[in-house]
Write a protein that holds these residues in place. Structure first.
Motif, PDB file in Angstrom:
ATOM      1  N   ARG A   1      -0.670   4.503  -4.726  1.00 17.87           N
ATOM      2  CA  ARG A   1       0.503   4.162  -5.498  1.00 17.87           C
ATOM      3  C   ARG A   1       1.725   4.961  -5.058  1.00 17.87           C
ATOM      4  O   ARG A   1       2.830   4.432  -4.912  1.00 17.87           O
ATOM      5  CB  ARG A   1       0.199   4.429  -6.991  1.00 17.87           C
ATOM      6  N   GLN A   2       1.499   6.255  -4.793  1.00 19.89           N
ATOM      7  CA  GLN A   2       2.613   7.115  -4.392  1.00 19.89           C
ATOM      8  C   GLN A   2       3.129   6.750  -3.004  1.00 19.89           C
ATOM      9  O   GLN A   2       4.328   6.861  -2.719  1.00 19.89           O
ATOM     10  CB  GLN A   2       2.170   8.575  -4.421  1.00 19.89           C
ATOM     11  N   VAL A   3       2.221   6.336  -2.154  1.00 18.21           N
ATOM     12  CA  VAL A   3       2.634   5.924  -0.813  1.00 18.21           C
ATOM     13  C   VAL A   3       3.558   4.719  -0.898  1.00 18.21           C
ATOM     14  O   VAL A   3       4.599   4.655  -0.244  1.00 18.21           O
ATOM     15  CB  VAL A   3       1.406   5.585   0.059  1.00 18.21           C
ATOM     16  N   ILE A   4       3.163   3.768  -1.735  1.00 16.88           N
ATOM     17  CA  ILE A   4       3.981   2.564  -1.878  1.00 16.88           C
ATOM     18  C   ILE A   4       5.342   2.914  -2.475  1.00 16.88           C
ATOM     19  O   ILE A   4       6.385   2.437  -2.006  1.00 16.88           O
ATOM     20  CB  ILE A   4       3.250   1.517  -2.743  1.00 16.88           C
ATOM     21  N   ASP A   5       5.340   3.776  -3.488  1.00 18.05           N
ATOM     22  CA  ASP A   5       6.610   4.190  -4.091  1.00 18.05           C
ATOM     23  C   ASP A   5       7.525   4.832  -3.050  1.00 18.05           C
ATOM     24  O   ASP A   5       8.713   4.525  -2.972  1.00 18.05           O
ATOM     25  CB  ASP A   5       6.354   5.177  -5.236  1.00 18.05           C
TER      26      ASP A   5
ATOM     27  N   GLU B   1      14.784  -2.559   1.425  1.00 12.58           N
ATOM     28  CA  GLU B   1      15.020  -3.922   1.902  1.00 12.58           C
ATOM     29  C   GLU B   1      13.768  -4.571   2.459  1.00 12.58           C
ATOM     30  O   GLU B   1      13.713  -5.790   2.652  1.00 12.58           O
ATOM     31  CB  GLU B   1      16.145  -3.930   2.941  1.00 12.58           C
ATOM     32  N   LEU B   2      12.740  -3.793   2.712  1.00 10.26           N
ATOM     33  CA  LEU B   2      11.542  -4.375   3.318  1.00 10.26           C
ATOM     34  C   LEU B   2      10.589  -5.004   2.298  1.00 10.26           C
ATOM     35  O   LEU B   2       9.574  -5.595   2.669  1.00 10.26           O
ATOM     36  CB  LEU B   2      10.788  -3.339   4.163  1.00 10.26           C
ATOM     37  N   ARG B   3      10.924  -4.865   1.008  1.00  9.39           N
ATOM     38  CA  ARG B   3      10.144  -5.559  -0.028  1.00  9.39           C
ATOM     39  C   ARG B   3       8.654  -5.260   0.077  1.00  9.39           C
ATOM     40  O   ARG B   3       7.823  -6.180   0.129  1.00  9.39           O
ATOM     41  CB  ARG B   3      10.351  -7.075   0.052  1.00  9.39           C
ATOM     42  N   VAL B   4       8.339  -3.962   0.136  1.00 16.46           N
ATOM     43  CA  VAL B   4       6.931  -3.569   0.296  1.00 16.46           C
ATOM     44  C   VAL B   4       6.082  -4.073  -0.868  1.00 16.46           C
ATOM     45  O   VAL B   4       6.401  -3.839  -2.029  1.00 16.46           O
ATOM     46  CB  VAL B   4       6.812  -2.032   0.390  1.00 16.46           C
ATOM     47  N   SER B   5       5.009  -4.779  -0.548  1.00 18.33           N
ATOM     48  CA  SER B   5       4.163  -5.336  -1.606  1.00 18.33           C
ATOM     49  C   SER B   5       2.761  -4.723  -1.612  1.00 18.33           C
ATOM     50  O   SER B   5       2.023  -4.880  -2.573  1.00 18.33           O
ATOM     51  CB  SER B   5       4.048  -6.851  -1.437  1.00 18.33           C
ATOM     52  N   GLY B   6       2.403  -4.020  -0.586  1.00 18.21           N
ATOM     53  CA  GLY B   6       1.067  -3.422  -0.549  1.00 18.21           C
ATOM     54  C   GLY B   6       0.896  -2.546   0.671  1.00 18.21           C
ATOM     55  O   GLY B   6       1.784  -2.494   1.528  1.00 18.21           O
ATOM     56  N   VAL B   7      -0.220  -1.850   0.733  1.00 15.40           N
ATOM     57  CA  VAL B   7      -0.471  -0.986   1.884  1.00 15.40           C
ATOM     58  C   VAL B   7      -1.965  -0.977   2.196  1.00 15.40           C
ATOM     59  O   VAL B   7      -2.802  -1.099   1.311  1.00 15.40           O
ATOM     60  CB  VAL B   7       0.037   0.451   1.624  1.00 15.40           C
ATOM     61  N   ARG B   8      -2.247  -0.897   3.467  1.00 16.73           N
ATOM     62  CA  ARG B   8      -3.622  -0.775   3.924  1.00 16.73           C
ATOM     63  C   ARG B   8      -3.720   0.578   4.613  1.00 16.73           C
ATOM     64  O   ARG B   8      -2.857   0.930   5.419  1.00 16.73           O
ATOM     65  CB  ARG B   8      -3.927  -1.909   4.913  1.00 16.73           C
ATOM     66  N   LEU B   9      -4.733   1.368   4.268  1.00 16.05           N
ATOM     67  CA  LEU B   9      -4.863   2.697   4.846  1.00 16.05           C
ATOM     68  C   LEU B   9      -5.975   2.693   5.881  1.00 16.05           C
ATOM     69  O   LEU B   9      -7.091   2.254   5.604  1.00 16.05           O
ATOM     70  CB  LEU B   9      -5.177   3.724   3.757  1.00 16.05           C
ATOM     71  N   ASP B  10      -5.653   3.179   7.069  1.00 13.74           N
ATOM     72  CA  ASP B  10      -6.640   3.258   8.133  1.00 13.74           C
ATOM     73  C   ASP B  10      -6.849   4.706   8.516  1.00 13.74           C
ATOM     74  O   ASP B  10      -6.035   5.285   9.216  1.00 13.74           O
ATOM     75  CB  ASP B  10      -6.167   2.462   9.352  1.00 13.74           C
TER      76      ASP B  10
END
Lengths: 137, 137
Positions: free
Chosen positions: A101-105, A113-122
Motif C-alpha cells: 500500500r505504501q509503495v503505491i501511495d 499523472e501515471l494513474r497508478v492502479s496496482g503494483v507487482r513485486l518481483d
DNA sequence: GTGAATGCAAAAGCTTTGCAACCTA
DNA sequence: TAGGTTGCAAAGCTTTTGCATTCAC
C-alpha cells in the motif's frame, strides 16, 4: 473471449486449469502439456496454449514473464508476489501486503499523472533448494 | 564475459549502448538494431543481441521482460522502477525509494529463508499518451 | 600476435495460427 | 444446429549459435 461469462469449460480447459493449480511451482506451457497428457493423451500443445490464454484472460490464472518461456500461476490473490531465484531462475510465491500500500501511495505522489492502479513485486533471492546448495559451499 | 573489467569496448558495443541510453522509451533489440544501422550499416542483428547481453552482464543496461520481445533500459539506478501501461504496453520509468526498503523488510520477515536481496517494482497504470486518450473518451 | 568480437546465415526455442473435424450449449 | 473448440501441422517471431574473418588490446 473477453471475460468470465463466455468461457466454455471444456474437458481440456479444466485439465489445464487443474494442472496449473495443482503444480507445486509455476509451470510453463510444456510442463502443463506433459501433465495434461497423462489424462488426455490426444491433447495438443496448441490447445494447451489456447487454454492458458483463455484462463488468464478470464482471470483464473496469472501469467509470469521470464527470460525463458512464460510461467503460469494458479494463485490469483492480489496481494501475492514473486521471488525469482538468483541462482536457478525458479519462481516462488511470497506474501507481502502491508508495505504494498505504501509503495503505491509513494508512486502516486511521485508521478500522479501515471494513474497508478496496482503494483507487482518481483523479489530477488534464493529458492530453498539453492539456499541449501549455497550453504554447503 | 563476467564483469566490468573484461569488456572490450568495440565500435558496435558503444553504438548499442548509445542507442539504448539515448532512446526516449525502452527499445527492444530490433529497434536498437535499426538505430545502430544508421551509423554502422554493416552491423548484424546477432551482434546487437550479443552486445546487449554483454552490456547487461557488465551492468551498463537493464533487461526488461515483457510478453513480447525483451526491452532494454539505459538507466541502471537501483531505486528506479517501471510502470507498464495497461492500455498500450509501453514501459515508463518511475522513481520510488522510501517504501522500497519497507517492502524488503516485510518480505524478509514473511519468508526469511528466501534470503531476499532486492526487489523490482512493476506498476500498472497509464502512460501519458494513453491517459490523454482515455480522458477524451 | 592472440583471443575475443563480428557478419552472415542457419537453427533453435517459444508461441501463434489456418483449417477441417468435432463437440457443447 | 451454430459457433466455439480441438488436433494437427505449418508458420511466425524472437533469440541463439557455428564458423570463417576481422579487430581490439
Amino acid at each position: 473471449m473477453s471475460g468470465l461469462s463466455d468461457l466454455r469449460l471444456t474437458t481440456q480447459r479444466q485439465a489445464v486449469l487443474n494442472a496449473v493449480q495443482h503444480s507445486v511451482n509455476h509451470p510453463d506451457a510444456a510442463e502443463v502439456y506433459e501433465h495434461v497428457r497423462a489424462s488426455l493423451p490426444r491433447v495438443s500443445l496448441g490447445t494447451v496454449y489456447r487454454a492458458l490464454d483463455a484462463l488468464v484472460e478470464a482471470g483464473f490464472l496469472l501469467r509470469i514473464e521470464t527470460s525463458g518461456p512464460a510461467r503460469y500461476d494458479g494463485n490469483v490473490e492480489p496481494a501475492h508476489h514473486h521471488l525469482t531465484c538468483a541462482r536457478c531462475g525458479a519462481v516462488v510465491d511470497i506474501p507481502v501486503t502491508r508495505a504494498e500500500r505504501q509503495v503505491i501511495d509513494e508512486a502516486r505522489k511521485a508521478r500522479p499523472e501515471l494513474r497508478v492502479s496496482g503494483v507487482r513485486l518481483d523479489f530477488r533471492g534464493l529458492c530453498p533448494v539453492c539456499r541449501d546448495a549455497e550453504e554447503r559451499g
